[in-house]
Design an enzyme around this catalytic site. Sequence first.
Site: not given
Length: 362
Positions: A20, A23, A145, A158
């Site tokens: 997904s 990746g 991120s 997160y």
Amino acid sequence: MKYRLKRLSEQVIVITGATSGIGLTTARKAAQRGARLVLVARNEDALKQLNFELTKKGSEVLHVVADVGIEEDVRRVARSAVERFGGFDTWINNAGISIFGRNEDISLEDQRRLFQTNFWGVVYGSLAAVEHMKEQGGAIINLGSEVSDRAVPLQGMYSASKHAVKGFTDSLRLELEADNLPISVTLIKPAAIDTMFVEHAKNYMEVEPKLPAPIYAPEVAADAILHAAENSKRDIFVGGAAKFVSATAHYAPGLMDSVMKRFMFKQQQTSIPARDRTQNSLYNPGSDLQQRQGYSGHVFESSLYTKASYHPKTIATVLAAGLVIAAWWRLRETAPSREEPDRAYLPEDGQQEMPGASYASY
């Protein structure tokens, strides 16, 4: 420290979260460039389909069903790669998941589960890679991120996991360099990416979540990852917006706090009522084999800043322009805009240029 890395066509590459988003996009691009692949995910059916797709096009592919949050699963991936290909040259720790909601509302069980995937999955994968690469060398590429440098509200755990990934990655790099081991360690820091990130996340809010603009295509992140597989890089920001967020957080943290409090809550919420909270991929794999979710607004298909960062001598020329554009797109989101369409009408894989995850899929 710089290391000579093989061309992609000569490499065996391990990719976690391969079915997904970023990746999946990375796997398809690496296969096109001749790399042999070890594809890792929890969704066995999706892995088999992807294996068939790439093998049919002439690629050499091994798929391994594994949960990166389980150490033995990750070690089994490494053993399988050695048994099939004799080893591996690049290990990409891409698997990740998010939760939307206020920290006080999210169960500790869910927070631990997120960390098990996002952080411990990176630790297990990195240490398995180091064990194999000590002699022949290679590249470890970890997906951080923009929130590795600047936490955001409504994605607190997160953000914490991506801060932890940055800390671990930086310390691992230093230790390997001190031992003069020929292993490149790169941290990739994407801005918001149009992947299945929102679709897979668990949501505690009363409305459906969304990602704040600007939004970049997963191909931009995949290109950065594959660049790091061939060229030793300390870190790569995917999108000028990611660099803007990091730089502003470093030089003007108070200003960034004010901006976040004023705008970031609204920018992560739609007006669409939340779906059933059990529909997420936190504990079990969800819908896969889509690179993009299908963001309704503008998606940047390239990033001048990211491309320039591959060549340090040219980056100063475009830095100012890139940061101005990123800032403009951030502020543009504060103006009234139409809501994203209900997910029932989002395009399926194949209806547009492939789909994938944001604020990382990372």
